[in-house]
Write a protein that holds these residues in place. Structure first.
Motif, mmCIF file in Angstrom:
data_model
loop_
_atom_site.group_PDB
_atom_site.id
_atom_site.type_symbol
_atom_site.label_atom_id
_atom_site.label_comp_id
_atom_site.label_asym_id
_atom_site.label_seq_id
_atom_site.Cartn_x
_atom_site.Cartn_y
_atom_site.Cartn_z
ATOM 1 N N ALA A 76 0.823 -1.216 0.000
ATOM 2 C CA ALA A 76 0.000 0.000 0.000
ATOM 3 C C ALA A 76 0.858 1.268 0.000
ATOM 4 C CB ALA A 76 -0.951 0.000 1.198
ATOM 5 N N PHE A 77 2.171 1.117 0.109
ATOM 6 C CA PHE A 77 3.068 2.273 0.008
ATOM 7 C C PHE A 77 3.759 2.344 -1.344
ATOM 8 C CE2 PHE A 77 2.482 1.665 4.486
ATOM 9 C CZ PHE A 77 2.433 2.953 4.988
ATOM 10 N N LYS A 78 3.412 1.422 -2.237
ATOM 11 C CA LYS A 78 4.121 1.333 -3.516
ATOM 12 C C LYS A 78 3.447 2.133 -4.619
ATOM 13 C CE LYS A 78 7.547 -1.318 -2.434
ATOM 14 N NZ LYS A 78 8.932 -0.847 -2.609
ATOM 15 N N GLY A 79 2.380 2.830 -4.271
ATOM 16 C CA GLY A 79 1.766 3.691 -5.274
ATOM 17 C C GLY A 79 0.502 3.094 -5.861
ATOM 18 N N THR A 80 -0.014 3.799 -6.867
ATOM 19 C CA THR A 80 -1.313 3.479 -7.445
ATOM 20 C C THR A 80 -1.192 3.471 -8.970
ATOM 21 O OG1 THR A 80 -1.978 5.785 -7.654
ATOM 22 C CG2 THR A 80 -2.348 4.747 -5.505
ATOM 23 N N LYS A 81 -2.334 3.472 -9.631
ATOM 24 C CA LYS A 81 -2.291 3.538 -11.100
ATOM 25 C C LYS A 81 -1.777 4.901 -11.575
ATOM 26 C CE LYS A 81 -6.030 0.192 -11.508
ATOM 27 N NZ LYS A 81 -7.484 0.006 -11.717
ATOM 28 N N ASP A 82 -1.922 5.914 -10.726
ATOM 29 C CA ASP A 82 -1.425 7.247 -11.092
ATOM 30 C C ASP A 82 -0.073 7.557 -10.455
ATOM 31 O OD1 ASP A 82 -3.570 7.971 -12.673
ATOM 32 O OD2 ASP A 82 -4.714 8.810 -11.002
ATOM 33 N N ILE A 83 0.088 7.137 -9.233
ATOM 34 C CA ILE A 83 1.280 7.524 -8.468
ATOM 35 C C ILE A 83 2.312 6.401 -8.501
ATOM 36 C CG2 ILE A 83 2.142 8.239 -6.205
ATOM 37 C CD1 ILE A 83 -0.733 9.149 -5.524
ATOM 38 N N GLY A 84 3.547 6.763 -8.852
ATOM 39 C CA GLY A 84 4.624 5.783 -8.783
ATOM 40 C C GLY A 84 4.943 5.131 -10.115
ATOM 41 N N THR A 85 4.362 5.648 -11.190
ATOM 42 C CA THR A 85 4.594 5.032 -12.496
ATOM 43 C C THR A 85 4.797 6.103 -13.570
ATOM 44 O OG1 THR A 85 3.710 3.464 -14.122
ATOM 45 C CG2 THR A 85 2.121 4.901 -13.026
ATOM 46 N N THR A 86 5.594 5.764 -14.584
ATOM 47 C CA THR A 86 5.713 6.688 -15.719
ATOM 48 C C THR A 86 4.675 6.375 -16.790
ATOM 49 O OG1 THR A 86 7.349 5.214 -16.705
ATOM 50 C CG2 THR A 86 8.189 7.057 -15.384
ATOM 51 N N ASN A 87 4.115 5.161 -16.721
ATOM 52 C CA ASN A 87 3.130 4.772 -17.745
ATOM 53 C C ASN A 87 2.411 3.525 -17.253
ATOM 54 O OD1 ASN A 87 1.749 3.723 -19.942
ATOM 55 N ND2 ASN A 87 3.342 4.266 -21.410
ATOM 56 N N TYR A 88 1.255 3.722 -16.637
ATOM 57 C CA TYR A 88 0.619 2.572 -15.991
ATOM 58 C C TYR A 88 0.174 1.508 -16.989
ATOM 59 C CZ TYR A 88 -2.327 -0.552 -13.471
ATOM 60 O OH TYR A 88 -2.850 -1.705 -12.965
ATOM 61 N N ALA A 89 -0.344 1.947 -18.138
ATOM 62 C CA ALA A 89 -0.852 0.974 -19.114
ATOM 63 C C ALA A 89 0.251 -0.004 -19.500
ATOM 64 C CB ALA A 89 -1.395 1.702 -20.343
ATOM 65 N N ALA A 90 1.428 0.535 -19.809
ATOM 66 C CA ALA A 90 2.546 -0.336 -20.196
ATOM 67 C C ALA A 90 3.047 -1.134 -18.993
ATOM 68 C CB ALA A 90 3.673 0.508 -20.788
ATOM 69 N N GLU A 91 3.041 -0.497 -17.830
ATOM 70 C CA GLU A 91 3.526 -1.174 -16.635
ATOM 71 C C GLU A 91 2.647 -2.378 -16.298
ATOM 72 O OE1 GLU A 91 3.193 1.020 -12.984
ATOM 73 O OE2 GLU A 91 4.815 -0.102 -12.022
ATOM 74 N N LYS A 92 1.336 -2.195 -16.474
ATOM 75 C CA LYS A 92 0.387 -3.274 -16.162
ATOM 76 C C LYS A 92 0.710 -4.521 -16.991
ATOM 77 C CE LYS A 92 -3.711 -5.075 -14.927
ATOM 78 N NZ LYS A 92 -3.378 -6.411 -14.399
ATOM 79 N N VAL A 93 0.990 -4.305 -18.283
ATOM 80 C CA VAL A 93 1.353 -5.428 -19.155
ATOM 81 C C VAL A 93 2.611 -6.113 -18.621
ATOM 82 C CG1 VAL A 93 2.107 -6.051 -21.498
ATOM 83 C CG2 VAL A 93 0.303 -4.314 -21.175
ATOM 84 N N ALA A 94 3.589 -5.280 -18.223
ATOM 85 C CA ALA A 94 4.855 -5.831 -17.723
ATOM 86 C C ALA A 94 4.647 -6.578 -16.403
ATOM 87 C CB ALA A 94 5.874 -4.715 -17.560
ATOM 88 N N LEU A 95 3.787 -6.036 -15.545
ATOM 89 C CA LEU A 95 3.543 -6.689 -14.249
ATOM 90 C C LEU A 95 2.835 -8.032 -14.434
ATOM 91 C CD1 LEU A 95 2.505 -3.648 -12.001
ATOM 92 C CD2 LEU A 95 4.559 -5.054 -11.764
ATOM 93 N N ASP A 96 1.936 -8.104 -15.402
ATOM 94 C CA ASP A 96 1.272 -9.379 -15.683
ATOM 95 C C ASP A 96 2.297 -10.420 -16.112
ATOM 96 O OD1 ASP A 96 -1.127 -8.309 -14.997
ATOM 97 O OD2 ASP A 96 -1.838 -7.976 -17.052
ATOM 98 N N LYS A 97 3.267 -9.974 -16.885
ATOM 99 C CA LYS A 97 4.320 -10.908 -17.325
ATOM 100 C C LYS A 97 5.176 -11.367 -16.140
ATOM 101 C CE LYS A 97 4.678 -9.424 -22.120
ATOM 102 N NZ LYS A 97 5.318 -8.411 -22.987
ATOM 103 N N VAL A 98 5.396 -10.471 -15.196
ATOM 104 C CA VAL A 98 6.136 -10.853 -13.988
ATOM 105 C C VAL A 98 5.395 -11.978 -13.286
ATOM 106 C CG1 VAL A 98 6.865 -10.111 -11.684
ATOM 107 C CG2 VAL A 98 7.213 -8.589 -13.633
ATOM 108 N N GLU A 99 4.077 -11.838 -13.178
ATOM 109 C CA GLU A 99 3.302 -12.859 -12.474
ATOM 110 C C GLU A 99 3.344 -14.202 -13.189
ATOM 111 O OE1 GLU A 99 3.421 -11.190 -9.624
ATOM 112 O OE2 GLU A 99 1.799 -12.572 -9.176
ATOM 113 N N GLN A 100 3.243 -14.140 -14.530
ATOM 114 C CA GLN A 100 3.316 -15.400 -15.295
ATOM 115 C C GLN A 100 4.683 -16.048 -15.110
ATOM 116 O OE1 GLN A 100 2.425 -14.014 -19.236
ATOM 117 N NE2 GLN A 100 0.341 -13.421 -18.667
ATOM 118 N N ALA A 101 5.718 -15.217 -15.214
ATOM 119 C CA ALA A 101 7.081 -15.758 -15.110
ATOM 120 C C ALA A 101 7.320 -16.331 -13.717
ATOM 121 C CB ALA A 101 8.104 -14.671 -15.432
#
Lengths: 496, 509
Positions: free
Chosen positions: B82-107
């Motif tokens: 809960a300190f790591k930010g949100t869809k707006d805070i803590g990211t340079t591009n949430y849409a792209a980050e979301k794709v990357a995070l999904d890949k982290v979970e799969q990997a």
């Protein structure tokens, strides 16, 4: 004391500044930057009324009628740093025994009954540079409770049986002090910096507390409880004029005496190198990188405070970002270039990391320390650090009790009453060049010592891989510890 | 008691303090505004205009006791997220980050599955999957602005910023200048509604360090873990909040997100704000932000009830640390009609130098340097323990602590407490509540907790009625009910020299 008119204007200015600056490259919406930050409500912290009695006692009165309580403290100069080395621990025993012995009229146990029945407290204590007598009670009990305070100040009993009880408590703390790895690290780091036998490094031992007598306590009391050595603060639900009269009546007869003089010692800092304590029952190393700090009276204190904020002042600081967030090497990480009021503080960089990453974490901490000299500070770092200090500044005086405590502290150490205001103004003026300058001047990695308390056989790499010479084992043996355990008279921990 | 007038005096004082209290409570009630939003979230605003600052306390009615089986440590792990930010805070591009995070979970899932294979685990494949996981983490890391959430708060003057996960609940708090109220409401509502599990696996390493610090490398931490594991056999109070190492090591961001979705529902959240806040102005702002959090179904209530204990249990730890003693007796949860009676017992046994355990074990027998008994360990939401602990004085043993504590318990069971003792408990409870009103952060905490636990913050004051009602007979009755050997678990640390090669770190016997 500062008012916030100026502060809010500056805060507003800084908010305007930060809209274009922070992360210009981002494609992300930043809705928080559109949120208005109105001017802060004007605020004029109520200053305590200051009274100086002819015998030297300084009284600070802070009226506060929100709740029906009165709290007070009487502080005497002189503490454990001023005691005989051969009786280290005496001031702590004094702080315990003073209250538990009670007075000529009521012994300590009777005081306990009388006070607790009113949900009131009267307590005494001893610290590094002061001793204190404090009280807290409902308004309606003030006369009664204050009469106990005065009785305790003027007619303390200092009983042998209560001294023995306090000694037993102190002995338990000594015997147990090597069970807690973090405690060992904090203690031994201090001893490395100031010297194990210095007024700030020496510690109570079984022999030194045994040497303390009731007469020692009485002598200490007579020496320190004199007008020129005392500061009194009272806050809460009272009328200042009436309280002033009460305190004048109670304290004017106290002799002026001699104040405990300031302790002047020169410190040269730790002998550089690697020190360690091997502790077999832990899986995490406590790492302390330490050196000598400075005093608050140093004109560079303000720039150093800003440097500290950038280095270790919160989640966004360099140290936290690297050691915890980026490397995941520690949960607890922190430190800074410490500043004492009347003696040099410690420069400390501290982290707790799993045994196998001990060397890696130590090296990562050193990189951050060296970077203070070699990685240029940026305008953005400066802005964030100043915002953190200035926007939270109001929390230095947002309650009347805090204002009183701050005023008493400045009075105690002889600092100007407007020191806090000066601090804010000075921090506002600090530039990147100032931070660069103090980092170059005060940060000297070659003068630092590393102390590691951990499970050496699990470190993975030897401590020599830190390239800081032969590691020194720190002896934490507790002198004079009797054999322990009923049917297992083996060596206690530390005597290996 | 050596003061015959004391009792009479107490009665006089008692009436006086009642009047003071009533007066304070009435004025206090006028300063509090409560609103339940349509999504179920409760907001409490308490005005205290002494200085232009405010403190807040968010409490979520889910704690480590709600960690799913095999996933101990999850609630606490989410709190770190809960300190790591949100869809707006803590990211340079949430849409792209979301794709990357999904890949982290799969990997990670692929790597984790291979690493846990009992049969046919392929070391080469494992290495390759680990490399792929690390590659995915680096890809996702490109979008991260580390610690931006906390930086925004700190730059805007937040102090005391922190969070805690207990077995019962998760709580978040800080204090700020009052002109940042709207900014705070935005940030707090955003992280409740839209947390993003970025940098999850590095934060898991940080939490492992927290476990090493609090439990593995602390003699008392180790002992408490063993003690609770022995005292409970069914209820999740038996598990450490930070989690068992083996389970913590396998927690995933996917699991943390599932926990959030299930338990961070607005109807299980109370937020209290105390300070320089005008409810007429502030409430619409707070409604706008916190009202936008989507409503969700209530998670199913916990059905596990600890079965009655039928035999005494014990843990004997022999290691090279100083001796220690703890024991506990199962008791009901905080809603029990006798809850205030347990508080009375705790106060009379443990509060200060007049307490029975201090006077007996510390002052008179001088066998302990500290001894206390207290109610509600390790939690209060579910049936917890009434626990006692004692720190032996040098040369004294845990067995002596046990015997001395039992003697004091027997006294409670056979003889009434005195009028003075009971009156003292009531006076102090009253004063403590009043004292607590002076601090914005502490008050926000109390208001939020009472609102969550009783559905009405006024219960903070109404509990005084229950405290007033406690009688000597109640104490007698309750002591006889729970302080029985078959309801007891104890743990002791016995000193053992370090030279021995075979060390027993503990275990039930």
């Amino acid at each position: 004391m500062p008012t916030l008119r100026k502060n809010s204007a500056i805060a507003f200015f800084l908010v305007l500044l930060c809209i274009p600056s922070a992360f210009a490259q981002t494609e992300q919406a930043q809705p928080w930057k559109q949120i208005p930050i109105p001017p802060l409500h004007p605020f004029h912290p109520q200053q305590p009324k200051r009274i100086k009695l002819p015998n030297g006692i300084v009284i600070l009165l802070q009226e506060d009628h929100e709740l029906p309580f009165i709290n007070g403290f009487i502080e005497m100069r002189g503490g454990s740093r001023d005691q005989d080395a051969s009786k280290a621990g005496m001031v702590g025993l004094y702080g315990d025994t003073w209250r538990t012995s009670g007075t000529a009229t009521h012994n300590g146990d009777q005081l306990d009954d009388l006070l607790e029945a009113r949900a009131a407290k009267v307590e005494t204590g001893g610290d590094t540079d002061s001793t204190s007598l404090s009280w807290s009670c409902l308004t309606k009990d003030e006369d009664f409770v204050f009469s106990i305070v005065i009785d305790l100040l003027e007619h303390p009993a200092f009983r042998e049986d209560k001294l023995q009880l306090a000694k037993q408590q102190a002995a338990a703390a000594i015997v147990r002090r090597n069970d807690d790895a973090e405690g060992i690290a904090a203690r031994e780091a201090t001893r490395l910096v100031y010297g194990p036998n210095s007024p700030y490094g020496r510690q109570p031992e079984l022999a030194t507390i045994k040497a303390v007598t009731v007469d020692d306590l009485k002598r200490w009391h007579d020496r320190t409880v004199v007008g020129s050595n005392i500061i009194i603060g009272v806050s809460g639900d009272f009328n200042s004029d009436a309280m002033e009269k009460t305190l004048r009546d109670a304290f004017s007869s106290l002799p002026k005496g001699e104040p405990v003089p300031p302790l002047k010692e020169d410190f040269s800092g730790p002998k550089p190198g690697v020190y360690y304590v091997d502790k077999s029952d832990v899986n995490q190393s406590n790492i302390y990188i330490v050196g000598l700090g400075t005093e608050r009276s140093n004109p560079d204190f303000f720039a150093l405070s800003v440097m500290n904020e950038i280095f270790s002042g919160g989640f966004g600081s360099r140290l936290f970002q690297t050691v915890r967030t980026k490397l995941g090497l520690a949960y607890a990480v922190g430190g800074g270039y410490g500043a004492g009021y009347d003696h040099p503080g410690m420069f400390r960089v501290v982290a707790g990391t799993k045994s196998p990453s001990t060397i890696q974490a130590t090296q990562a901490m050193f990189v951050e320390i060296r970077d203070l000299k070699s990685k240029p500070f940026t305008e953005d770092e400066l802005r964030r650090a100043k915002d953190e200090v200035l926007n939270s500044f109001i929390f230095n005086y947002d309650t009347k009790d805090k204002v009183l405590a701050e005023a008493a502290k400045l009075e105690f150490y002889g600092y100007p009453a407007d020191f806090l205001e000066k601090y804010r103004d000075s921090v506002e003026k600090v530039t990147v060049a100032d931070v660069e300058r103090v980092a170059q001047k005060y940060i000297e990695p070659s003068k630092l010592a590393v102390l590691i308390v951990g499970n050496e056989k699990e470190f993975g790499a030897p401590l020599t891989s830190l390239n800081m010479g032969t590691p020194h084992a720190v002896d934490i043996t507790i002198p004079g510890l009797p054999p322990q355990g009923q049917d297992q008279p083996g060596n206690p921990e530390g005597e290996q | 008691m050596k003061f015959p007038s004391a009792v009479r005096l107490l009665v006089v004082l008692w009436c006086a303090s009642l009047a003071v209290f009533a007066q304070n409570l009435t004025s206090f009630e006028k300063r509090v505004t409560t609103k339940v939003l349509p999504n179920g979230l409760t907001i409490i605003i308490c005005q205290r205009h002494d200085a232009p600052v405010f403190s807040y306390f968010t409490i979520v009615d889910a704690g480590s006791a709600n960690d799913p089986g095999g996933e101990s440590g999850l609630a606490h792990m989410f709190e770190h997220l809960a300190f790591k930010g949100t869809k707006d805070i803590g990211t340079t591009n949430y849409a792209a980050e979301k794709v990357a995070l999904d890949k982290v979970e799969q990997a990670y899932a692929a790597y984790d599955a291979e690493s846990l294979k009992r049969v046919g685990r392929d070391p080469a494949k494992l290495k390759q999957l680990h490399a792929a996981f690390q590659q995915a983490v680096s890809e996702a890391q490109k979008y991260v602005i580390p610690n931006q959430f906390t930086e925004i708060a700190e730059e805007n003057g937040a102090v005391g910023l922190n969070a805690e996960t207990s077995l019962d609940a998760t709580q978040y708090y800080w204090s700020m200048p009052s002109n940042r109220l709207q900014l705070w409401a935005y940030m707090e509502s955003d992280r409740i509604a839209n947390p993003v599990p970025r940098e999850f696996y590095k934060e898991r390493d940080v939490v492992m360090e927290e476990r090493r610090m609090r439990v593995d490398s602390s003699p008392i931490g180790r002992m408490v873990e063993q003690f609770l594991a022995a005292a409970y056999m069914a209820h999740p109070y038996r598990r450490p909040g930070v989690g068992w190492s083996s389970e913590l090591e396998h927690i995933t961001a996917t699991e943390a997100e599932a926990f959030h979705k299930k338990y961070y529902v607005p109807s299980d959240i109370v937020i209290a704000v105390v300070g320089d806040v005008d409810p007429a102005e502030a409430m619409p702002v707070l409604e706008k932000y916190f009202g936008a959090i989507p409503a969700g179904p209530q998670p199913e209530p916990m059905t596990t009830i600890e079965p009655p204990q039928t035999a005494e249990k014990s843990v004997i730890i022999k290691e090279p640390t100083q001796p220690f003693y703890i024991e506990g007796y199962h008791k009901p949860d905080y809603r029990d009609p006798d809850d205030a009676v347990y508080d009375a017992i705790g106060d009379i046994l443990s509060n200060g130098r007049t307490s029975r355990l201090y006077r007996s074990l510390v002052r008179d027998q001088q066998i302990a340097v500290e001894a206390e008994g207290f109610s509600g360990f390790p939690g209060v939401k579910y049936p917890g323990l009434f626990a006692f602990f004692a720190v032996p004085a040098p040369g004294h043993t845990p067995q002596e602590m046990q015997a001395a504590i039992h003697k004091e318990i027997d006294k409670l069971k056979t003889t009434d407490v005195t009028d003075d003792e009971l009156a003292m408990f009531k006076t102090r409870a009253r004063a403590d509540i009043l004292r607590g009103l002076a601090d914005n952060q502490g008050l926000a905490e109390q208001l939020a907790i009472y609102q969550l636990r009783y559905g009405d913050w006024r219960e903070l004051f109404n509990q005084l009625r229950k405290i007033d009602a406690v009688t000597k007979a109640d104490i007698h009755r309750v002591a006889n009910k729970i302080f029985v050997p078959t309801n007891r678990t104890y743990a002791m640390v016995e000193f053992q020299p370090p030279q021995q090669t075979q060390q027993t770190k503990g275990g039930a016997r």
